[in-house]
Design a protein around this motif. Sequence first.
Motif, mmCIF file in Angstrom:
data_model
loop_
_atom_site.group_PDB
_atom_site.id
_atom_site.type_symbol
_atom_site.label_atom_id
_atom_site.label_comp_id
_atom_site.label_asym_id
_atom_site.label_seq_id
_atom_site.Cartn_x
_atom_site.Cartn_y
_atom_site.Cartn_z
ATOM 1 N N LYS A 19 -31.059 18.068 78.215
ATOM 2 C CA LYS A 19 -29.879 17.570 77.518
ATOM 3 C C LYS A 19 -30.242 16.870 76.214
ATOM 4 C CE LYS A 19 -25.587 15.034 78.295
ATOM 5 N NZ LYS A 19 -24.754 14.294 79.277
ATOM 6 N N ILE A 20 -29.449 17.107 75.188
ATOM 7 C CA ILE A 20 -29.652 16.497 73.883
ATOM 8 C C ILE A 20 -28.941 15.157 73.841
ATOM 9 C CG2 ILE A 20 -29.160 16.761 71.419
ATOM 10 C CD1 ILE A 20 -29.252 19.841 72.002
ATOM 11 N N SER A 21 -29.643 14.127 73.403
ATOM 12 C CA SER A 21 -29.041 12.796 73.344
ATOM 13 C C SER A 21 -27.913 12.771 72.319
ATOM 14 C CB SER A 21 -30.093 11.742 73.007
ATOM 15 O OG SER A 21 -30.725 12.030 71.776
ATOM 16 N N LEU A 22 -26.846 12.053 72.631
ATOM 17 C CA LEU A 22 -25.699 11.968 71.734
ATOM 18 C C LEU A 22 -26.057 11.205 70.461
ATOM 19 C CD1 LEU A 22 -22.746 12.678 71.303
ATOM 20 C CD2 LEU A 22 -22.109 10.686 72.674
ATOM 21 N N LEU A 23 -27.043 10.331 70.549
ATOM 22 C CA LEU A 23 -27.536 9.599 69.381
ATOM 23 C C LEU A 23 -28.871 10.200 68.955
ATOM 24 C CD1 LEU A 23 -27.343 7.131 67.420
ATOM 25 C CD2 LEU A 23 -28.651 5.852 69.139
ATOM 26 N N GLY A 24 -29.006 10.514 67.668
ATOM 27 C CA GLY A 24 -30.251 11.051 67.148
ATOM 28 C C GLY A 24 -30.826 10.146 66.074
ATOM 29 N N LEU A 25 -32.130 10.242 65.867
ATOM 30 C CA LEU A 25 -32.808 9.425 64.859
ATOM 31 C C LEU A 25 -33.010 10.235 63.586
ATOM 32 C CD1 LEU A 25 -34.350 6.910 63.915
ATOM 33 C CD2 LEU A 25 -36.387 7.813 65.062
ATOM 34 N N GLY A 26 -32.377 9.797 62.506
ATOM 35 C CA GLY A 26 -32.590 10.396 61.202
ATOM 36 C C GLY A 26 -33.750 9.714 60.503
ATOM 37 N N THR A 27 -34.553 10.473 59.767
ATOM 38 C CA THR A 27 -35.787 9.915 59.200
ATOM 39 C C THR A 27 -35.799 9.958 57.676
ATOM 40 O OG1 THR A 27 -36.946 12.045 59.370
ATOM 41 C CG2 THR A 27 -37.049 10.575 61.279
ATOM 42 N N MET A 28 -34.657 9.721 57.065
ATOM 43 C CA MET A 28 -34.572 9.665 55.610
ATOM 44 C C MET A 28 -34.708 8.231 55.100
ATOM 45 S SD MET A 28 -31.662 11.371 53.119
ATOM 46 C CE MET A 28 -30.347 10.214 53.511
ATOM 47 N N ARG A 29 -34.602 7.256 56.017
ATOM 48 C CA ARG A 29 -34.610 5.853 55.606
ATOM 49 C C ARG A 29 -35.582 5.041 56.459
ATOM 50 N NH1 ARG A 29 -28.985 7.375 55.392
ATOM 51 N NH2 ARG A 29 -28.256 7.381 53.243
ATOM 52 N N LEU A 30 -36.798 5.528 56.604
ATOM 53 C CA LEU A 30 -37.821 4.813 57.357
ATOM 54 C C LEU A 30 -38.280 3.582 56.568
ATOM 55 C CD1 LEU A 30 -39.909 7.875 58.607
ATOM 56 C CD2 LEU A 30 -38.288 6.499 59.937
ATOM 57 N N PRO A 31 -38.798 2.558 57.257
ATOM 58 C CA PRO A 31 -39.241 1.342 56.546
ATOM 59 C C PRO A 31 -40.402 1.652 55.602
ATOM 60 C CG PRO A 31 -39.975 1.326 58.837
ATOM 61 C CD PRO A 31 -39.003 2.460 58.708
ATOM 62 N N LEU A 32 -40.452 0.935 54.479
ATOM 63 C CA LEU A 32 -41.463 1.169 53.451
ATOM 64 C C LEU A 32 -42.336 -0.067 53.247
ATOM 65 C CD1 LEU A 32 -39.215 2.854 50.728
ATOM 66 C CD2 LEU A 32 -40.681 4.014 52.395
ATOM 67 N N ARG A 33 -43.571 0.162 52.846
ATOM 68 C CA ARG A 33 -44.440 -0.941 52.450
ATOM 69 C C ARG A 33 -44.081 -1.409 51.042
ATOM 70 N NH1 ARG A 33 -47.960 2.867 54.117
ATOM 71 N NH2 ARG A 33 -48.773 3.077 51.984
ATOM 72 N N ASP A 34 -43.721 -0.447 50.193
ATOM 73 C CA ASP A 34 -43.321 -0.734 48.821
ATOM 74 C C ASP A 34 -41.926 -0.152 48.608
ATOM 75 O OD1 ASP A 34 -42.853 -0.865 46.110
ATOM 76 O OD2 ASP A 34 -44.700 0.147 45.504
ATOM 77 N N PRO A 35 -40.908 -0.998 48.421
ATOM 78 C CA PRO A 35 -39.535 -0.492 48.289
ATOM 79 C C PRO A 35 -39.333 0.437 47.102
ATOM 80 C CG PRO A 35 -39.670 -2.817 47.690
ATOM 81 C CD PRO A 35 -40.977 -2.465 48.321
ATOM 82 N N ASN A 36 -40.252 0.427 46.148
ATOM 83 C CA ASN A 36 -40.139 1.291 44.978
ATOM 84 C C ASN A 36 -40.897 2.603 45.130
ATOM 85 O OD1 ASN A 36 -38.569 -0.582 43.394
ATOM 86 N ND2 ASN A 36 -40.444 -1.786 43.150
ATOM 87 N N ASP A 37 -41.548 2.784 46.285
ATOM 88 C CA ASP A 37 -42.321 4.000 46.526
ATOM 89 C C ASP A 37 -41.865 4.632 47.838
ATOM 90 O OD1 ASP A 37 -44.133 6.020 46.916
ATOM 91 O OD2 ASP A 37 -45.900 4.724 47.064
ATOM 92 N N PRO A 38 -41.006 5.673 47.773
ATOM 93 C CA PRO A 38 -40.462 6.271 48.999
ATOM 94 C C PRO A 38 -41.520 6.927 49.877
ATOM 95 C CG PRO A 38 -39.920 7.613 47.078
ATOM 96 C CD PRO A 38 -40.490 6.338 46.558
ATOM 97 N N THR A 39 -42.712 7.173 49.332
ATOM 98 C CA THR A 39 -43.773 7.783 50.153
ATOM 99 C C THR A 39 -44.542 6.754 50.972
ATOM 100 O OG1 THR A 39 -45.529 7.605 48.470
ATOM 101 C CG2 THR A 39 -44.077 9.539 48.363
ATOM 102 N N SER A 40 -44.326 5.468 50.694
ATOM 103 C CA SER A 40 -45.126 4.411 51.333
ATOM 104 C C SER A 40 -44.530 3.987 52.671
ATOM 105 C CB SER A 40 -45.249 3.194 50.406
ATOM 106 O OG SER A 40 -43.971 2.590 50.209
ATOM 107 N N ILE A 41 -44.389 4.928 53.590
ATOM 108 C CA ILE A 41 -43.831 4.620 54.913
ATOM 109 C C ILE A 41 -44.690 3.573 55.609
ATOM 110 C CG2 ILE A 41 -43.286 5.583 57.182
ATOM 111 C CD1 ILE A 41 -42.822 8.282 55.776
#
Length: 385
Positions: A19-41
Amino acid sequence: MEYRFARHNPAPYNDANGKISLLGLGTMRLPLRDPNDPTSIDEEKAQEIFDTAYARGVNYFDTAYPYHGKMSEKFCGKALSKYPRESYHLASKMPGWLLTCEEDVPRIFAEQLENCRTDYFDFYLIHSVHGGSWPNYLKYHVYEQLSALRAEGRIKRLGFSFHGSVEELREVLAAGDWDFVQLQLNYFDWDYQSSREKYEMCAAAGLQVIVMEPVRGGMLNTLCPEAADILHAAAPQRSLASWAIRWAASLPNVLCVLSGMTTREQVEDNVSAMEPFIPLTADEQKTLAAALEAFRAKKLVPCTACRYCMPCPAGVDIPAMMHVWNEYRLHGDQAKNLKENYEKIPESARAAHCVSCGACLNKCPQHIAIPDMMAAIRTAAESAD
């Protein structure tokens, strides 16, 4: 409506992985080390988000080739590698705007499998379909190539994420034998962007919906004081985000609601709203409608901070500027508030540097007149006392 292909959709809520969970995790807004660098997860914090979600029953994880500067897929592959592959559902997407020839499709798909450390995707989407992007997908026969991968078992379910008009959706639905559709659905957009009509069109086509932007990029978790007071008075213990998540999950043709969770606390809150899941009652729907009426009176810019408009050729941080404007509108048009927040943005990234080149216009899923907004923000900020 007529469809070119016969339907072969899998069972509605289950597949080989359960069964697929009704809530899913989207990964476009993961926490960052540097808020100005989207690659710095921030991998430690992001892993905690994955582990908490997985432990609480979330088994649907959504990523995409461009998220976090192409780093989201790689992190997802690493984060999920500790769990049995059959215990979760993984989704990713084909970036049509990067295609220059038909051979790009299998090349990018193979790269994505490697990034995610898997040999198949449970759900795979043609990414960000609208009138401007669809011709490129047709030109390089993307549907036909992905359909062949589905036949081989490397894609279990094939769908598309959609950001276009009702008429464009009708065309795309008729162009293939789809298993599902991903739509932006939330109580703000239900009548604002013809979301209701699009949702009903998908239901009529026999397709379940994966919901994206249920909290509209966090906007529905802040609201304005007037709207927030209405919801808090009705349910003091609930977060504003929980109202939005439950609203989307209450729609009968929804398979999964994606939430882009940035902290472990957000995971706990989202899961608590769905465990156990109870659809919104008629009284709760009325309460939410009253809050929405108060919120709409603020006339906000419908930006979800997806950052598809970035990078700006002139260096403007467009989502940051939209956030400054919405904060200004949410808090009673306080000029001082606008000026202070505007000046917190680095000078080179402010709206004043917009040259109205229009490079952002076709990229915005919300169809915002971005150059016009930049001009309005600049004028308001520079004239504030």
